[in-house]
Scaffold this motif. Structure first.
Motif, PDB file in Angstrom:
ATOM      1  N   MET A 163       0.722  -1.305   0.115  1.00  0.00           N
ATOM      2  CA  MET A 163       0.170   0.025   0.078  1.00  0.00           C
ATOM      3  C   MET A 163       0.738   1.354  -0.024  1.00  0.00           C
ATOM      4  SD  MET A 163      -3.388   0.297   0.705  1.00  0.00           S
ATOM      5  CE  MET A 163      -4.635   1.492   0.996  1.00  0.00           C
ATOM      6  N   GLU A 164       2.164   1.093  -0.020  1.00  0.00           N
ATOM      7  CA  GLU A 164       2.875   2.221   0.120  1.00  0.00           C
ATOM      8  C   GLU A 164       2.670   3.310  -1.244  1.00  0.00           C
ATOM      9  OE1 GLU A 164       6.011   2.906   1.848  1.00  0.00           O
ATOM     10  OE2 GLU A 164       5.322   1.577   3.455  1.00  0.00           O
ATOM     11  N   ASN A 165       2.879   4.520  -1.002  1.00  0.00           N
ATOM     12  CA  ASN A 165       2.719   5.680  -1.751  1.00  0.00           C
ATOM     13  C   ASN A 165       1.312   5.496  -2.506  1.00  0.00           C
ATOM     14  OD1 ASN A 165       5.348   6.608  -1.437  1.00  0.00           O
ATOM     15  ND2 ASN A 165       6.176   4.717  -2.458  1.00  0.00           N
ATOM     16  N   LYS A 166       0.396   5.098  -2.140  1.00  0.00           N
ATOM     17  CA  LYS A 166      -1.082   4.875  -2.702  1.00  0.00           C
ATOM     18  C   LYS A 166      -1.660   6.054  -1.489  1.00  0.00           C
ATOM     19  CE  LYS A 166      -0.736   1.293  -5.325  1.00  0.00           C
ATOM     20  NZ  LYS A 166      -0.820   1.110  -6.619  1.00  0.00           N
ATOM     21  N   SER A 167      -2.955   6.259  -2.017  1.00  0.00           N
ATOM     22  CA  SER A 167      -3.663   7.226  -1.241  1.00  0.00           C
ATOM     23  C   SER A 167      -5.028   6.270  -0.637  1.00  0.00           C
ATOM     24  CB  SER A 167      -4.521   8.466  -2.226  1.00  0.00           C
ATOM     25  OG  SER A 167      -3.569   9.045  -2.575  1.00  0.00           O
ATOM     26  N   LYS A 193      -5.854  10.784  18.862  1.00  0.00           N
ATOM     27  CA  LYS A 193      -5.433  12.236  18.717  1.00  0.00           C
ATOM     28  C   LYS A 193      -6.253  12.803  17.513  1.00  0.00           C
ATOM     29  CE  LYS A 193      -1.433  11.433  21.287  1.00  0.00           C
ATOM     30  NZ  LYS A 193       0.097  11.545  21.312  1.00  0.00           N
ATOM     31  N   GLY A 194      -6.607  14.045  17.581  1.00  0.00           N
ATOM     32  CA  GLY A 194      -7.229  14.906  16.282  1.00  0.00           C
ATOM     33  C   GLY A 194      -6.321  14.991  15.177  1.00  0.00           C
ATOM     34  N   ILE A 195      -6.653  14.788  13.909  1.00  0.00           N
ATOM     35  CA  ILE A 195      -6.165  14.978  12.750  1.00  0.00           C
ATOM     36  C   ILE A 195      -6.437  16.319  12.229  1.00  0.00           C
ATOM     37  CG2 ILE A 195      -5.682  14.044  10.305  1.00  0.00           C
ATOM     38  CD1 ILE A 195      -6.214  11.491  11.254  1.00  0.00           C
ATOM     39  N   VAL A 196      -5.511  17.056  11.838  1.00  0.00           N
ATOM     40  CA  VAL A 196      -5.590  18.589  11.246  1.00  0.00           C
ATOM     41  C   VAL A 196      -5.423  18.475   9.751  1.00  0.00           C
ATOM     42  CG1 VAL A 196      -4.887  20.708  11.253  1.00  0.00           C
ATOM     43  CG2 VAL A 196      -4.707  19.386  13.293  1.00  0.00           C
ATOM     44  N   SER A 197      -6.307  18.827   8.956  1.00  0.00           N
ATOM     45  CA  SER A 197      -6.291  18.915   7.643  1.00  0.00           C
ATOM     46  C   SER A 197      -4.914  19.584   6.988  1.00  0.00           C
ATOM     47  CB  SER A 197      -7.570  19.525   7.062  1.00  0.00           C
ATOM     48  OG  SER A 197      -7.557  19.487   5.496  1.00  0.00           O
ATOM     49  N   GLY A 198      -4.101  19.124   5.989  1.00  0.00           N
ATOM     50  CA  GLY A 198      -3.149  19.781   5.927  1.00  0.00           C
ATOM     51  C   GLY A 198      -1.886  18.611   5.464  1.00  0.00           C
ATOM     52  N   GLY A 199      -1.024  18.887   4.773  1.00  0.00           N
ATOM     53  CA  GLY A 199      -0.137  18.203   4.457  1.00  0.00           C
ATOM     54  C   GLY A 199      -0.543  16.847   3.716  1.00  0.00           C
ATOM     55  N   GLN A 200      -0.260  15.722   4.315  1.00  0.00           N
ATOM     56  CA  GLN A 200      -0.639  14.340   3.609  1.00  0.00           C
ATOM     57  C   GLN A 200      -2.220  14.048   3.892  1.00  0.00           C
ATOM     58  OE1 GLN A 200       2.462  12.072   5.458  1.00  0.00           O
ATOM     59  NE2 GLN A 200       2.113  10.937   3.234  1.00  0.00           N
ATOM     60  N   PHE A 201      -2.876  14.711   5.090  1.00  0.00           N
ATOM     61  CA  PHE A 201      -4.120  14.492   5.437  1.00  0.00           C
ATOM     62  C   PHE A 201      -4.990  15.824   4.856  1.00  0.00           C
ATOM     63  CE2 PHE A 201      -1.718  12.585   8.784  1.00  0.00           C
ATOM     64  CZ  PHE A 201      -2.322  11.421   8.809  1.00  0.00           C
ATOM     65  N   ASN A 202      -6.147  15.322   3.876  1.00  0.00           N
ATOM     66  CA  ASN A 202      -7.208  16.181   3.607  1.00  0.00           C
ATOM     67  C   ASN A 202      -8.215  15.835   4.247  1.00  0.00           C
ATOM     68  OD1 ASN A 202      -8.319  18.159   2.178  1.00  0.00           O
ATOM     69  ND2 ASN A 202      -8.474  16.980   0.320  1.00  0.00           N
ATOM     70  N   ILE A 203      -8.837  16.791   4.980  1.00  0.00           N
ATOM     71  CA  ILE A 203     -10.162  16.403   5.300  1.00  0.00           C
ATOM     72  C   ILE A 203     -11.399  17.541   4.937  1.00  0.00           C
ATOM     73  CG2 ILE A 203     -11.679  16.355   7.349  1.00  0.00           C
ATOM     74  CD1 ILE A 203      -8.991  15.637   9.101  1.00  0.00           C
ATOM     75  N   ALA A 204     -12.525  16.883   4.301  1.00  0.00           N
ATOM     76  CA  ALA A 204     -13.575  17.559   3.750  1.00  0.00           C
ATOM     77  C   ALA A 204     -14.541  17.234   4.595  1.00  0.00           C
ATOM     78  CB  ALA A 204     -13.682  17.243   2.441  1.00  0.00           C
ATOM     79  N   MET A 240     -11.796  11.656   4.757  1.00  0.00           N
ATOM     80  CA  MET A 240     -10.393  12.033   5.205  1.00  0.00           C
ATOM     81  C   MET A 240      -9.746  11.449   4.140  1.00  0.00           C
ATOM     82  SD  MET A 240      -7.817  10.962   8.072  1.00  0.00           S
ATOM     83  CE  MET A 240      -8.066   9.110   7.732  1.00  0.00           C
ATOM     84  N   THR A 241      -8.571  11.966   3.582  1.00  0.00           N
ATOM     85  CA  THR A 241      -7.923  11.249   2.026  1.00  0.00           C
ATOM     86  C   THR A 241      -6.302  11.422   2.949  1.00  0.00           C
ATOM     87  OG1 THR A 241      -9.326  11.983   0.445  1.00  0.00           O
ATOM     88  CG2 THR A 241      -7.033  11.329  -0.043  1.00  0.00           C
ATOM     89  N   LEU A 242      -5.760  10.244   3.028  1.00  0.00           N
ATOM     90  CA  LEU A 242      -4.308  10.441   3.268  1.00  0.00           C
ATOM     91  C   LEU A 242      -3.586   9.869   2.247  1.00  0.00           C
ATOM     92  CD1 LEU A 242      -2.105  10.293   5.346  1.00  0.00           C
ATOM     93  CD2 LEU A 242      -2.559   7.921   5.934  1.00  0.00           C
ATOM     94  N   ASN A 243      -2.810  11.023   1.570  1.00  0.00           N
ATOM     95  CA  ASN A 243      -2.053  10.894   0.330  1.00  0.00           C
ATOM     96  C   ASN A 243      -0.688  10.347   0.580  1.00  0.00           C
ATOM     97  OD1 ASN A 243      -3.983  12.342  -1.458  1.00  0.00           O
ATOM     98  ND2 ASN A 243      -3.553  13.924   0.032  1.00  0.00           N
TER      99      ASN A 243
END
Length: 98
Positions: A1-5, A27-38, A46-49
């Motif tokens: 699963m490495e380097n997948k979203s 722990k809370g995740i903040v949208s930004g960087g590898q994490f995109n929360i909509a 939540m998308t983890l890139n």
């Protein structure tokens, strides 16, 4: 699963409107960087890139202000409340929130 979203989506409905917060290892995740929360219209995604082993962990969502309906095994909820997913060719009903 490495380097997948990885994309995780949760649906919730409530009155007042539900608040949804994504967590990693409790722990809370903040949208930004590898994490995109909509968060939009009763849905949080939540998308983890570019996943690497460093992002492994226990991912969960905290939902506030929802009413949960519980149905006995075999009992069918109203059709408008059913949310379906397919996994391995099988179809099943997910957790129902309204």
């Amino acid at each position: 699963m490495e380097n997948k979203s990885v994309c995780l989506t949760w649906f919730a409905d409530g009155e007042p409107a539900s608040e949804m917060f994504w967590l990693r290892n409790d722990k809370g995740i903040v949208s930004g960087g590898q994490f995109n929360i909509a968060n939009e219209n009763k849905r949080s995604t939540m998308t983890l890139n570019s996943v690497t082993s460093e992002e492994s962990g226990n991912y969960s969502i905290f939902v506030r202000n929802v009413t949960v309906s519980v149905y006995k095994h075999g009992e069918k909820p109203p059709r408008t409340m059913q949310w379906r997913c397919k996994k391995g060719g099988k179809e099943g009903v997910l957790v129902l929130l309204h």
